[in-house]
Design a protein around this motif. Structure first.
Motif, PDB file in Angstrom:
ATOM      1  N   TYR A 191       0.836  -1.197   0.000  1.00 41.86           N
ATOM      2  CA  TYR A 191       0.000   0.000   0.000  1.00 41.86           C
ATOM      3  C   TYR A 191       0.867   1.242   0.000  1.00 41.86           C
ATOM      4  CZ  TYR A 191       0.761   0.750   5.070  1.00 41.86           C
ATOM      5  OH  TYR A 191       1.306   0.987   6.302  1.00 41.86           O
ATOM      6  N   LYS A 192       0.260   2.350  -0.412  1.00 42.18           N
ATOM      7  CA  LYS A 192       0.895   3.663  -0.397  1.00 42.18           C
ATOM      8  C   LYS A 192      -0.041   4.637   0.312  1.00 42.18           C
ATOM      9  CE  LYS A 192       1.312   4.011  -4.863  1.00 42.18           C
ATOM     10  NZ  LYS A 192       1.657   4.545  -6.211  1.00 42.18           N
ATOM     11  N   GLY A 193       0.525   5.581   1.067  1.00 40.45           N
ATOM     12  CA  GLY A 193      -0.281   6.588   1.734  1.00 40.45           C
ATOM     13  C   GLY A 193      -0.494   6.280   3.199  1.00 40.45           C
ATOM     14  N   GLU A 194      -1.434   7.010   3.799  1.00 41.93           N
ATOM     15  CA  GLU A 194      -1.774   6.840   5.205  1.00 41.93           C
ATOM     16  C   GLU A 194      -3.001   5.948   5.312  1.00 41.93           C
ATOM     17  OE1 GLU A 194       0.068   8.022   7.708  1.00 41.93           O
ATOM     18  OE2 GLU A 194       1.477   8.829   6.221  1.00 41.93           O
ATOM     19  N   VAL A 195      -2.752   4.659   5.402  1.00 39.31           N
ATOM     20  CA  VAL A 195      -3.837   3.678   5.409  1.00 39.31           C
ATOM     21  C   VAL A 195      -3.728   2.826   6.666  1.00 39.31           C
ATOM     22  CG1 VAL A 195      -4.938   1.782   4.161  1.00 39.31           C
ATOM     23  CG2 VAL A 195      -3.793   3.612   2.893  1.00 39.31           C
ATOM     24  N   SER A 196      -4.862   2.560   7.317  1.00 38.96           N
ATOM     25  CA  SER A 196      -4.880   1.712   8.513  1.00 38.96           C
ATOM     26  C   SER A 196      -5.665   0.437   8.233  1.00 38.96           C
ATOM     27  CB  SER A 196      -5.493   2.455   9.700  1.00 38.96           C
ATOM     28  OG  SER A 196      -6.874   2.735   9.452  1.00 38.96           O
ATOM     29  N   PHE A 197      -5.259  -0.638   8.913  1.00 37.02           N
ATOM     30  CA  PHE A 197      -5.885  -1.948   8.768  1.00 37.02           C
ATOM     31  C   PHE A 197      -6.272  -2.435  10.169  1.00 37.02           C
ATOM     32  CE2 PHE A 197      -2.811  -1.273   5.444  1.00 37.02           C
ATOM     33  CZ  PHE A 197      -3.490  -1.612   4.285  1.00 37.02           C
ATOM     34  N   THR A 198      -7.573  -2.645  10.376  1.00 43.93           N
ATOM     35  CA  THR A 198      -8.071  -2.995  11.703  1.00 43.93           C
ATOM     36  C   THR A 198      -8.869  -4.288  11.634  1.00 43.93           C
ATOM     37  OG1 THR A 198      -8.300  -0.632  12.176  1.00 43.93           O
ATOM     38  CG2 THR A 198      -9.373  -2.176  13.689  1.00 43.93           C
ATOM     39  N   PRO A 199      -8.559  -5.279  12.492  1.00 42.55           N
ATOM     40  CA  PRO A 199      -9.387  -6.500  12.513  1.00 42.55           C
ATOM     41  C   PRO A 199     -10.843  -6.150  12.748  1.00 42.55           C
ATOM     42  CG  PRO A 199      -7.398  -6.799  13.810  1.00 42.55           C
ATOM     43  CD  PRO A 199      -7.457  -5.339  13.450  1.00 42.55           C
ATOM     44  N   THR A 228      -3.614   4.104  -1.622  1.00 43.99           N
ATOM     45  CA  THR A 228      -3.962   2.987  -2.498  1.00 43.99           C
ATOM     46  C   THR A 228      -3.435   1.696  -1.885  1.00 43.99           C
ATOM     47  OG1 THR A 228      -1.950   3.330  -3.818  1.00 43.99           O
ATOM     48  CG2 THR A 228      -3.981   4.366  -4.607  1.00 43.99           C
ATOM     49  N   VAL A 229      -4.193   0.628  -2.064  1.00 45.71           N
ATOM     50  CA  VAL A 229      -3.837  -0.670  -1.508  1.00 45.71           C
ATOM     51  C   VAL A 229      -3.942  -1.717  -2.605  1.00 45.71           C
ATOM     52  CG1 VAL A 229      -4.304  -2.376   0.295  1.00 45.71           C
ATOM     53  CG2 VAL A 229      -4.837   0.041   0.700  1.00 45.71           C
ATOM     54  N   MET A 230      -2.958  -2.616  -2.675  1.00 42.29           N
ATOM     55  CA  MET A 230      -3.011  -3.734  -3.614  1.00 42.29           C
ATOM     56  C   MET A 230      -3.415  -5.001  -2.869  1.00 42.29           C
ATOM     57  SD  MET A 230       0.220  -3.085  -6.167  1.00 42.29           S
ATOM     58  CE  MET A 230       1.334  -2.532  -4.870  1.00 42.29           C
ATOM     59  N   PHE A 231      -4.391  -5.705  -3.446  1.00 43.46           N
ATOM     60  CA  PHE A 231      -4.903  -6.922  -2.838  1.00 43.46           C
ATOM     61  C   PHE A 231      -4.724  -8.123  -3.768  1.00 43.46           C
ATOM     62  CE2 PHE A 231      -7.690  -3.679  -0.803  1.00 43.46           C
ATOM     63  CZ  PHE A 231      -7.429  -3.972   0.522  1.00 43.46           C
ATOM     64  N   GLY A 232      -4.528  -9.269  -3.167  1.00 50.72           N
ATOM     65  CA  GLY A 232      -4.480 -10.546  -3.867  1.00 50.72           C
ATOM     66  C   GLY A 232      -4.423 -11.630  -2.809  1.00 50.72           C
ATOM     67  N   HIS A 233      -4.736 -12.869  -3.193  1.00 55.58           N
ATOM     68  CA  HIS A 233      -4.730 -13.922  -2.170  1.00 55.58           C
ATOM     69  C   HIS A 233      -4.562 -15.284  -2.826  1.00 55.58           C
ATOM     70  CE1 HIS A 233      -5.375 -15.484   1.827  1.00 55.58           C
ATOM     71  NE2 HIS A 233      -6.339 -16.283   1.398  1.00 55.58           N
ATOM     72  N   THR A 254     -10.916  -4.066   8.386  1.00 52.03           N
ATOM     73  CA  THR A 254     -11.408  -2.784   7.913  1.00 52.03           C
ATOM     74  C   THR A 254     -10.235  -1.966   7.402  1.00 52.03           C
ATOM     75  OG1 THR A 254     -13.183  -2.828   9.549  1.00 52.03           O
ATOM     76  CG2 THR A 254     -12.696  -0.703   8.526  1.00 52.03           C
ATOM     77  N   VAL A 255     -10.395  -1.403   6.216  1.00 51.25           N
ATOM     78  CA  VAL A 255      -9.329  -0.607   5.590  1.00 51.25           C
ATOM     79  C   VAL A 255      -9.817   0.832   5.492  1.00 51.25           C
ATOM     80  CG1 VAL A 255      -7.825  -0.393   3.578  1.00 51.25           C
ATOM     81  CG2 VAL A 255      -8.689  -2.651   4.258  1.00 51.25           C
TER      82      VAL A 255
END
Length: 216
Positions: A31-39, A71-76, A65-66
């Motif tokens: 990810y880029k920027g000011e991003v938080s990830f919360t369960p 910007t965030v890149m996702f894949g799994h 929760t994002v």
């Protein structure tokens, strides 16, 4: 739209202040920027009742929760990803196929027996999916995962679509489903193939089918 495709197995999400996304935990690649990830323990926008429904349905795929700006890149798991845009209707999808979705969508659960009666329940047993399925409703984008890519098959009144249950990914619209035997019961003895059954979807909407019979 919050999601854009980088390639068939990666997407990029734009996160803006005052908005939120939900994703599977562990799906963030960069990810880029000011991003938080919360369960997330409340099951998305559906709140506590959605969470309870997911527990009963055994669809407790953990979410995060994002929020923030960036910007965030996702894949799994190297799975193929399909972006589905909802314009007020409801998407029915198994919880473990959800990669990410916009916070504008309301999440819930639906008892499969209510679509197709007893055969709806049989479908859950045969395909290995739960008797419940996850629903997402409203205006927003959803990213779902599948094996081998996904194609969309329109469902129109009077022209039902038959799908191998193992290849089914999701559907949306005013659609009913039922499971039927593709072969006679005697022919099915000793068979483990998904082709012994067909999932019939009728009404008005679309079904998403993966190019594989593998489960996630």
């Amino acid at each position: 739209m919050a999601f854009t495709e980088i390639n068939s197995k990666m997407i990029q999400a734009t996160v803006m202040p005052g908005q939120r996304l939900y994703s599977q935990r562990g799906a963030m690649l960069a990810y880029k920027g000011e991003v938080s990830f919360t369960p997330n323990i409340q099951g998305g926008q559906g709140g506590v009742m959605s969470m309870l429904g997911r527990r009963v349905a055994n669809e407790a795929t953990p979410l995060m929760t994002v929020e923030g700006s960036g910007t965030v890149m996702f894949g799994h798991g190297g799975h193929h990803i399909q972006i589905i845009n909802l314009t007020g209707d409801t998407l029915y999808v198994e919880a473990d196929r959800l990669l990410a979705f916009e916070g504008t969508l309301r999440q819930g659960t639906m008892f499969m027996g209510s679509q197709g009666g007893v055969m709806g329940m049989v479908r859950g047993q045969v395909t290995g999916q739960g008797l419940f399925t996850t629903t997402l409703q409203g205006q927003g984008a959803v990213a779902v995962m599948a094996h081998g890519g996904v194609f969309e098959v329109p469902i129109t009144p009077g022209r039902p679509v038959h799908v191998d249950p193992q290849a089914y990914v999701a559907h949306h619209g005013d659609v009913r489903n039922k499971l039927s035997a593709a072969l006679g019961w005697r022919d099915m003895v000793g068979r483990g193939s998904g082709e012994a059954f067909q999932l019939e979807l009728s009404g008005n909407g679309a079904v998403y089918v993966q190019a594989s019979e593998e489960k996630l």
